[in-house]
Design a protein around this motif. Structure first.
Motif, PDB file in Angstrom:
ATOM      1  N   MET A 152       0.813  -1.214   0.000  1.00 28.80           N
ATOM      2  CA  MET A 152       0.000   0.000   0.000  1.00 28.80           C
ATOM      3  C   MET A 152       0.850   1.270   0.000  1.00 28.80           C
ATOM      4  O   MET A 152       0.424   2.295  -0.541  1.00 28.80           O
ATOM      5  N   ASN A 153       2.039   1.240   0.614  1.00 31.76           N
ATOM      6  CA  ASN A 153       2.884   2.431   0.581  1.00 31.76           C
ATOM      7  C   ASN A 153       3.389   2.698  -0.830  1.00 31.76           C
ATOM      8  O   ASN A 153       3.485   3.849  -1.263  1.00 31.76           O
ATOM      9  N   GLY A 154       3.707   1.634  -1.563  1.00 33.56           N
ATOM     10  CA  GLY A 154       4.092   1.797  -2.956  1.00 33.56           C
ATOM     11  C   GLY A 154       2.940   2.336  -3.778  1.00 33.56           C
ATOM     12  O   GLY A 154       3.119   3.201  -4.644  1.00 33.56           O
ATOM     13  N   GLN A 155       1.733   1.843  -3.528  1.00 31.17           N
ATOM     14  CA  GLN A 155       0.549   2.327  -4.238  1.00 31.17           C
ATOM     15  C   GLN A 155       0.299   3.802  -3.930  1.00 31.17           C
ATOM     16  O   GLN A 155      -0.002   4.595  -4.833  1.00 31.17           O
ATOM     17  N   TYR A 156       0.432   4.151  -2.661  1.00 30.42           N
ATOM     18  CA  TYR A 156       0.235   5.553  -2.274  1.00 30.42           C
ATOM     19  C   TYR A 156       1.239   6.452  -2.986  1.00 30.42           C
ATOM     20  O   TYR A 156       0.881   7.486  -3.565  1.00 30.42           O
ATOM     21  N   GLN A 157       2.511   6.059  -2.955  1.00 31.31           N
ATOM     22  CA  GLN A 157       3.546   6.887  -3.574  1.00 31.31           C
ATOM     23  C   GLN A 157       3.354   6.999  -5.073  1.00 31.31           C
ATOM     24  O   GLN A 157       3.595   8.057  -5.660  1.00 31.31           O
ATOM     25  N   LEU A 158       2.930   5.923  -5.702  1.00 33.15           N
ATOM     26  CA  LEU A 158       2.683   5.980  -7.142  1.00 33.15           C
ATOM     27  C   LEU A 158       1.579   6.990  -7.438  1.00 33.15           C
ATOM     28  O   LEU A 158       1.644   7.733  -8.428  1.00 33.15           O
ATOM     29  N   ARG A 180      -6.929   4.976  -4.244  1.00 33.29           N
ATOM     30  CA  ARG A 180      -8.056   4.146  -3.830  1.00 33.29           C
ATOM     31  C   ARG A 180      -7.591   2.728  -3.485  1.00 33.29           C
ATOM     32  O   ARG A 180      -8.065   2.125  -2.517  1.00 33.29           O
ATOM     33  N   LYS A 181      -6.663   2.199  -4.304  1.00 36.56           N
ATOM     34  CA  LYS A 181      -6.142   0.856  -4.012  1.00 36.56           C
ATOM     35  C   LYS A 181      -5.418   0.856  -2.663  1.00 36.56           C
ATOM     36  O   LYS A 181      -5.582  -0.066  -1.849  1.00 36.56           O
ATOM     37  N   ALA A 182      -4.601   1.889  -2.410  1.00 30.66           N
ATOM     38  CA  ALA A 182      -3.892   1.985  -1.135  1.00 30.66           C
ATOM     39  C   ALA A 182      -4.866   2.190   0.013  1.00 30.66           C
ATOM     40  O   ALA A 182      -4.727   1.595   1.086  1.00 30.66           O
ATOM     41  N   GLY A 183      -5.884   3.024  -0.219  1.00 28.13           N
ATOM     42  CA  GLY A 183      -6.880   3.263   0.816  1.00 28.13           C
ATOM     43  C   GLY A 183      -7.666   2.010   1.162  1.00 28.13           C
ATOM     44  O   GLY A 183      -8.000   1.776   2.323  1.00 28.13           O
ATOM     45  N   ASP A 184      -7.936   1.181   0.155  1.00 27.53           N
ATOM     46  CA  ASP A 184      -8.658  -0.072   0.399  1.00 27.53           C
ATOM     47  C   ASP A 184      -7.863  -1.009   1.307  1.00 27.53           C
ATOM     48  O   ASP A 184      -8.440  -1.876   1.983  1.00 27.53           O
ATOM     49  N   GLN A 185      -6.544  -0.826   1.319  1.00 29.84           N
ATOM     50  CA  GLN A 185      -5.695  -1.639   2.193  1.00 29.84           C
ATOM     51  C   GLN A 185      -5.470  -0.974   3.547  1.00 29.84           C
ATOM     52  O   GLN A 185      -4.772  -1.533   4.403  1.00 29.84           O
ATOM     53  N   GLY A 186      -6.019   0.233   3.719  1.00 26.95           N
ATOM     54  CA  GLY A 186      -5.909   0.895   5.012  1.00 26.95           C
ATOM     55  C   GLY A 186      -4.841   1.951   5.110  1.00 26.95           C
ATOM     56  O   GLY A 186      -4.467   2.364   6.218  1.00 26.95           O
ATOM     57  N   SER A 187      -4.332   2.451   3.980  1.00 28.35           N
ATOM     58  CA  SER A 187      -3.311   3.503   4.025  1.00 28.35           C
ATOM     59  C   SER A 187      -3.926   4.817   4.487  1.00 28.35           C
ATOM     60  O   SER A 187      -4.749   5.414   3.793  1.00 28.35           O
ATOM     61  N   GLY A 188      -3.510   5.274   5.654  1.00 24.14           N
ATOM     62  CA  GLY A 188      -4.009   6.548   6.168  1.00 24.14           C
ATOM     63  C   GLY A 188      -3.594   7.721   5.300  1.00 24.14           C
ATOM     64  O   GLY A 188      -4.346   8.677   5.131  1.00 24.14           O
ATOM     65  N   GLU A 189      -2.372   7.651   4.719  1.00 28.35           N
ATOM     66  CA  GLU A 189      -1.905   8.727   3.854  1.00 28.35           C
ATOM     67  C   GLU A 189      -2.775   8.820   2.604  1.00 28.35           C
ATOM     68  O   GLU A 189      -3.140   9.909   2.159  1.00 28.35           O
ATOM     69  N   ALA A 190      -3.107   7.671   2.014  1.00 27.04           N
ATOM     70  CA  ALA A 190      -3.950   7.672   0.817  1.00 27.04           C
ATOM     71  C   ALA A 190      -5.348   8.173   1.143  1.00 27.04           C
ATOM     72  O   ALA A 190      -5.946   8.934   0.372  1.00 27.04           O
ATOM     73  N   GLU A 191      -5.891   7.769   2.273  1.00 27.22           N
ATOM     74  CA  GLU A 191      -7.219   8.223   2.669  1.00 27.22           C
ATOM     75  C   GLU A 191      -7.232   9.732   2.884  1.00 27.22           C
ATOM     76  O   GLU A 191      -8.192  10.416   2.498  1.00 27.22           O
ATOM     77  N   TYR A 192      -6.189  10.260   3.507  1.00 30.69           N
ATOM     78  CA  TYR A 192      -6.102  11.707   3.693  1.00 30.69           C
ATOM     79  C   TYR A 192      -6.070  12.419   2.344  1.00 30.69           C
ATOM     80  O   TYR A 192      -6.768  13.420   2.133  1.00 30.69           O
ATOM     81  N   SER A 193      -5.265  11.890   1.403  1.00 32.85           N
ATOM     82  CA  SER A 193      -5.169  12.506   0.080  1.00 32.85           C
ATOM     83  C   SER A 193      -6.518  12.478  -0.623  1.00 32.85           C
ATOM     84  O   SER A 193      -6.928  13.468  -1.240  1.00 32.85           O
TER      85      SER A 193
END
Length: 495
Positions: A152-158, A180-193
């Motif tokens: 998910m961190n790789g997905q977020y950064q991408l 969205r893919k990162a957020g589906d895994q629970g990435s707080g950074e992606a959800e914030y974005s």
């Protein structure tokens, strides 16, 4: 700053990778490494098992020096995940002196063993230029490799790279896809974005409810940026019923984690009695924390608190110092406060030239009150060569933005033909607009125009009504005119 204004960051999405990634690094409890020891090809199972147990206990006790020592034992024994953990410890300087180069060194070793978290971490290093030369193409390459491994961190950064157009063609669609893919895994950074994207309607249709949803999901995971943003949503009543109490609660959570914007907002809440009981001393504590660390809005508010002696001994010199700090960052509210201090010689020697220079900075950034005041500087020749034409130019800009004082001054200029051709009709138009904004000078002038029939049909009754409105607001000449008119009417009745 008005009661409904908030720190600007909430209105400008900031998609930069966080300085530390605890999920998949130290938040993956060290005990889990024991599973890799037992199931993986690591050397010396007993040594690694023992180190994993000791590392877990050290992590529980927040003894990062011991965590580092045990991870080093496991890494030297060939454990791929421990190598990644070492990189994280070096990156943050936990249990060992902070060293970006060593972080990258261990992440590369871990990545060579296929560790997706370490691969994502390398993408972050190349994106930020820490421990390696900044290279957005390599950042994209490592982030994509990690994302393809469902990290998910790789997905977020991408997603960050697509949003910013670094290493890839800029694409909001692709950024949202990966977030969205990162957020589906629970990435707080992606959800914030995602929350910020929906809040501002960038790349998607603006949706306050989705902004609230994603911000809350991220905030519940402890993301300080999201906690701050959630507080703003509650304060503004966007996507949720307005609640200053909830706003203050979320700002406190974010401020406790070091969010400067949240500390400013919490201090401001204490000062304005919004969501928390008014407490000027508490306001000073939180505002100063943010101001000391460079938050411009906090610096400007701290200047105001010192100038008024609220929660602290009144001190014009300190007020001016804090305003100047904020003004040099480009904050228009502070640039507006600085010339007032220069013009009055409060906290600094009087200097009309400096007052004009700083007022010009704020006016040129579109700050309406500064534009109105700059017109006054030109009209009076304060700190600048007198120019009725320039006065009219700045008053018009402010008046068109709805500033009543500027409208009154513009009406006066048209009435007298100063800096512009005399035009009674335009004088009446601008006086009416400013009068509707409850400006006493404009109301008095509109009374004059009606009494003389200039630019409007002559009407003594309307003249009297406008003078009365101005008189109620304390306009001395209007009070005199009202007095004369009332006494004249009384005299006629007596006669």
């Amino acid at each position: 700053m008005s009661n409904n204004d908030w720190a600007p960051k909430v209105d400008t999405p900031v998609y930069s990778p966080p300085s530390s990634r605890r999920r998949g690094v130290l938040t993956v409890v060290v005990v889990l490494l024991a599973a890799f020891v037992l199931l993986g090809p690591g050397r010396n199972y007993y040594v690694q098992w023992s180190a994993a147990q000791k590392g877990a206990a050290a992590l529980q006790a927040k003894d990062y020096a011991e965590v580092f020592r045990q991870m080093k034992i496991m890494a030297d024994a060939g454990n791929v995940d421990a190598k990644g953990q070492l990189g994280a410890l070096y990156w943050r300087g936990e249990g060992v002196a902070q060293n970006d180069s060593q972080a990258v060194y261990w992440w590369k070793k871990s990545a060579d063993g296929g560790n997706a978290e370490a691969i994502a971490a390398l993408g972050q290093a190349y994106l930020m230029g820490r421990g390696v030369e900044k290279d957005s193409r390599l950042a994209e390459s490592f982030s994509r490799k990690a994302a393809d491994k469902h990290n998910m961190n790789g997905q977020y950064q991408l997603g960050v790279l697509y949003w910013q157009g670094q290493g890839v063609a800029q694409s909001y669609e692709q950024a949202l896809y990966w977030w969205r893919k990162a957020g589906d895994q629970g990435s707080g950074e992606a959800e914030y974005s995602l929350g910020q994207v929906y809040l501002n309607g960038q790349g998607v249709e603006r949706n306050d409810q989705l902004a609230l949803k994603f911000s809350r999901q991220s905030a519940d995971k402890g993301n300080a940026n999201a906690q701050y943003a959630l507080g703003v949503l509650y304060a503004q009543g966007r996507g949720v019923a307005q609640s200053f109490e909830q706003a203050a609660s979320w700002w406190r959570k974010a401020a406790d984690q070091g969010s400067l914007e949240a500390a400013f907002c919490l201090g401001r809440a204490y000062y304005l009695n919004q969501g928390v009981k008014k407490d000027d001393q508490a306001a000073i504590v939180w505002v100063k924390k943010a101001a000391d660390l460079g938050e411009p809005n906090a610096q400007a508010l701290l200047g105001t608190l010192y100038s008024r002696g609220h929660g602290v001994e009144q001190d014009d010199r300190l007020a001016f110092g804090w305003w100047m700090k904020a003004a040099t960052t480009g904050l228009t509210e502070a640039q507006y406060a600085v010339p007032a201090a220069y013009g009055q010689g409060k906290g600094t020697p009087r200097d009309d030239g400096q007052a004009f220079a700083w007022m010009s900075k704020a006016a040129n950034q579109g700050f309406v009150f500064a534009q109105s005041n700059l017109g006054g500087y030109y009209s009076m020749g304060q700190g600048v060569e007198k120019s009725a034409e320039q006065a009219v130019y700045w008053w018009r800009k402010a008046a068109e933005a709805g500033n009543a004082e500027a409208g009154a001054n513009l009406a006066r200029a048209y009435s007298l033909g100063e800096g512009v051709g005399r035009d009674d009709a335009l004088a009446a138009t601008w006086a009416q607009k400013a009068s509707d904004g409850r400006n006493a000078d404009a109301q008095y002038m509109l009374g004059i125009l009606y009494s003389q029939g200039r630019g409007v049909a002559q009407d003594n009754d309307l003249a009297f009504r406008w003078w009365m409105k101005a008189a109620v607001q304390g306009h001395v000449v209007a009070q005199y005119n009202v007095g004369v008119r009332v006494s004249g009417r009384a005299g006629r009745r007596e006669g």
